[in-house]
Design a protein around this motif. Structure first.
Motif, PDB file in Angstrom:
ATOM      1  N   ALA A  74       0.835  -1.207   0.000  1.00 47.25           N
ATOM      2  CA  ALA A  74       0.000   0.000   0.000  1.00 47.25           C
ATOM      3  C   ALA A  74       0.867   1.254   0.000  1.00 47.25           C
ATOM      4  O   ALA A  74       0.528   2.255  -0.643  1.00 47.25           O
ATOM      5  CB  ALA A  74      -0.934  -0.005   1.212  1.00 47.25           C
ATOM      6  N   ALA A  75       2.000   1.211   0.721  1.00 41.49           N
ATOM      7  CA  ALA A  75       2.913   2.359   0.743  1.00 41.49           C
ATOM      8  C   ALA A  75       3.484   2.605  -0.651  1.00 41.49           C
ATOM      9  O   ALA A  75       3.580   3.756  -1.111  1.00 41.49           O
ATOM     10  CB  ALA A  75       4.029   2.121   1.756  1.00 41.49           C
ATOM     11  N   ARG A  76       3.854   1.514  -1.344  1.00 45.81           N
ATOM     12  CA  ARG A  76       4.377   1.670  -2.711  1.00 45.81           C
ATOM     13  C   ARG A  76       3.298   2.187  -3.656  1.00 45.81           C
ATOM     14  O   ARG A  76       3.552   3.049  -4.514  1.00 45.81           O
ATOM     15  CB  ARG A  76       4.935   0.337  -3.213  1.00 45.81           C
ATOM     16  N   GLU A  77       2.083   1.684  -3.490  1.00 50.30           N
ATOM     17  CA  GLU A  77       0.977   2.149  -4.334  1.00 50.30           C
ATOM     18  C   GLU A  77       0.680   3.623  -4.070  1.00 50.30           C
ATOM     19  O   GLU A  77       0.335   4.373  -4.995  1.00 50.30           O
ATOM     20  CB  GLU A  77      -0.271   1.311  -4.061  1.00 50.30           C
ATOM     21  N   CYS A  86       0.318  10.707  -9.809  1.00 48.39           N
ATOM     22  CA  CYS A  86      -0.703  10.843 -10.857  1.00 48.39           C
ATOM     23  C   CYS A  86      -1.730  11.947 -10.563  1.00 48.39           C
ATOM     24  O   CYS A  86      -2.653  12.143 -11.361  1.00 48.39           O
ATOM     25  CB  CYS A  86      -1.445   9.517 -11.032  1.00 48.39           C
ATOM     26  N   GLN A  87      -1.609  12.653  -9.465  1.00 48.12           N
ATOM     27  CA  GLN A  87      -2.664  13.574  -9.059  1.00 48.12           C
ATOM     28  C   GLN A  87      -2.583  14.947  -9.726  1.00 48.12           C
ATOM     29  O   GLN A  87      -3.593  15.544 -10.053  1.00 48.12           O
ATOM     30  CB  GLN A  87      -2.659  13.753  -7.527  1.00 48.12           C
ATOM     31  N   ALA A  88      -1.384  15.454  -9.911  1.00 40.15           N
ATOM     32  CA  ALA A  88      -1.230  16.818 -10.444  1.00 40.15           C
ATOM     33  C   ALA A  88      -1.130  16.808 -11.965  1.00 40.15           C
ATOM     34  O   ALA A  88      -0.548  15.900 -12.565  1.00 40.15           O
ATOM     35  CB  ALA A  88       0.004  17.479  -9.834  1.00 40.15           C
ATOM     36  N   GLN A 105      -6.609  12.420  -1.873  1.00 39.00           N
ATOM     37  CA  GLN A 105      -7.098  11.996  -3.183  1.00 39.00           C
ATOM     38  C   GLN A 105      -6.588  10.594  -3.529  1.00 39.00           C
ATOM     39  O   GLN A 105      -7.341   9.737  -4.002  1.00 39.00           O
ATOM     40  CB  GLN A 105      -6.642  12.996  -4.247  1.00 39.00           C
ATOM     41  N   ALA A 106      -5.301  10.370  -3.270  1.00 34.66           N
ATOM     42  CA  ALA A 106      -4.700   9.081  -3.611  1.00 34.66           C
ATOM     43  C   ALA A 106      -5.294   7.947  -2.773  1.00 34.66           C
ATOM     44  O   ALA A 106      -5.568   6.857  -3.294  1.00 34.66           O
ATOM     45  CB  ALA A 106      -3.180   9.148  -3.407  1.00 34.66           C
ATOM     46  N   ARG A 107      -5.493   8.191  -1.490  1.00 33.34           N
ATOM     47  CA  ARG A 107      -6.005   7.107  -0.641  1.00 33.34           C
ATOM     48  C   ARG A 107      -7.447   6.748  -0.994  1.00 33.34           C
ATOM     49  O   ARG A 107      -7.845   5.596  -0.890  1.00 33.34           O
ATOM     50  CB  ARG A 107      -5.865   7.473   0.837  1.00 33.34           C
ATOM     51  N   MET A 108      -8.238   7.746  -1.417  1.00 35.08           N
ATOM     52  CA  MET A 108      -9.614   7.439  -1.826  1.00 35.08           C
ATOM     53  C   MET A 108      -9.620   6.595  -3.092  1.00 35.08           C
ATOM     54  O   MET A 108     -10.418   5.673  -3.234  1.00 35.08           O
ATOM     55  CB  MET A 108     -10.403   8.740  -2.017  1.00 35.08           C
ATOM     56  N   GLN A 109      -8.715   6.896  -4.005  1.00 35.76           N
ATOM     57  CA  GLN A 109      -8.618   6.121  -5.239  1.00 35.76           C
ATOM     58  C   GLN A 109      -8.141   4.696  -4.980  1.00 35.76           C
ATOM     59  O   GLN A 109      -8.532   3.765  -5.680  1.00 35.76           O
ATOM     60  CB  GLN A 109      -7.659   6.829  -6.210  1.00 35.76           C
ATOM     61  N   LEU A 110      -7.313   4.541  -3.945  1.00 37.09           N
ATOM     62  CA  LEU A 110      -6.778   3.220  -3.621  1.00 37.09           C
ATOM     63  C   LEU A 110      -7.664   2.455  -2.642  1.00 37.09           C
ATOM     64  O   LEU A 110      -7.393   1.291  -2.345  1.00 37.09           O
ATOM     65  CB  LEU A 110      -5.369   3.371  -3.017  1.00 37.09           C
TER      66      LEU A 110
END
Length: 313
Positions: free
Chosen positions: A127-130, A137-139, A238-243
């Motif tokens: 999960a840390a690597r993801e 990929c967010q900006a 944003q990243a954690r919601m996507q993951l």
């Protein structure tokens, strides 16, 4: 107009100055101490109906302490916060009692409310690597994506607090083999720099539209100023919601993950303590969510008596 007497106000100022000068307390800690103790002094003034000069503070009773704790505790203030306030008041009273020559038993004997300590919640290694991959990929702008990735890489790869990562300046880049970090309370520690972290910072600097300046922040905001921690918090949200990761997957969780993954790989608890900049080993144990089985395993493998016991058997 302040409810607190000039003498008590000056005593508080003197104590805060001591905390900052001798114990290296940060500005945020000093401000928290000031609010907590000032709130206590203001309550005692209202509770007793008179301005609390130093003589009156020396006569605070057990019932006065109970009244303050009952009034302070409420729906908006849990036991953890009340325990922090009580700790500040006790620390102030120890110093004041020594200076003024009175017995502070009633204050020091007040029991801190019980609360369940929250263990840190690190991310799993995958999960840390993801998270690192997804942050990139967010900006829309490549340099901002590289910046965010570099910051999060420092949190996970070096175990930095977000405030420590954002306090780096142009003079710190390119990152050396070891980095000197000034942490909480001005305590300095030396942290080895992983090649991946150095590469991430180099990539960010190569794409950044702003020139690197020795005394300017290493990580710039979109307009060139100091990067606000909220920007990193937001991109990780944003990243954690996507993951599909929990709300506990914050920038600070990357620091937890750094320590936990090191420990799981056989890292020494004392070495991890130094890397994190903890004054107490017990803090490191909580930080890394060390379980009893793991501690016993380390003990059995390293303690001389345990080793002798195995040979004897």
């Amino acid at each position: 107009m302040s409810l607190v007497s000039p003498a008590a106000t000056q005593a508080l100022a003197d104590w805060l100055e001591r905390q900052k000068a001798l114990k290296g307390a940060s500005d945020n800690t000093i401000e928290a101490y000031r609010r907590d103790v000032l709130g206590f002094l203001s309550f005692m003034t209202m509770h007793k109906g008179d301005s609390q000069w130093l003589g009156a503070l020396a006569r605070v009773s057990t019932s006065d302490m109970r009244a303050w704790m009952a009034a302070t505790r409420g729906p908006d203030l849990g036991p953890r916060s009340l325990a922090r306030k009580l700790s500040a008041v006790k620390s102030f009273y120890r110093w004041l009692a020594e200076r003024e020559g009175f017995e502070p038993t009633a204050v020091l004997a007040a029991r801190s409310p019980k609360f369940q300590k929250k263990l840190p919640r690190p991310l799993a290694e995958d999960a840390a690597r993801e998270m690192l991959d997804r942050v990139e990929c967010q900006a829309r702008e490549p340099w901002i994506a590289a910046r965010d990735t570099a910051v999060v890489t420092l949190l996970y790869g070096l175990g930095l607090r977000i405030s420590e990562a954002l306090s780096l300046t142009g003079a710190d880049a390119p990152l050396p083999d070891v980095l000197r970090i000034r942490g909480k309370g001005g305590k300095e520690r030396v942290v080895p720099v992983l090649p991946a972290a150095r590469r991430a910072v180099d990539e960010y600097l190569a794409l950044s539209p702003y020139e690197k300046e020795q005394k300017a922040p290493l990580f710039r905001g979109a307009r060139g100023g100091t990067l606000n921690p909220r920007a990193i918090q937001k991109v990780m949200e944003q990243a954690r919601m996507q993951l599909g990761l929990p709300a506990s997957a914050t920038p600070h969780a990357m620091r937890h993950s750094f320590a936990t993954h090191l420990l799981n790989s056989g890292g020494d608890l004392r070495a991890i303590q130094e890397l994190l900049g903890h004054a107490s080993l017990s803090t490191t144990q909580a930080y890394t969510a060390v379980d009893t089985a793991r501690l016993l395993e380390v003990y059995d493998a390293t303690h001389p008596k345990a080793a002798r016991g195995r040979k004897a058997g």
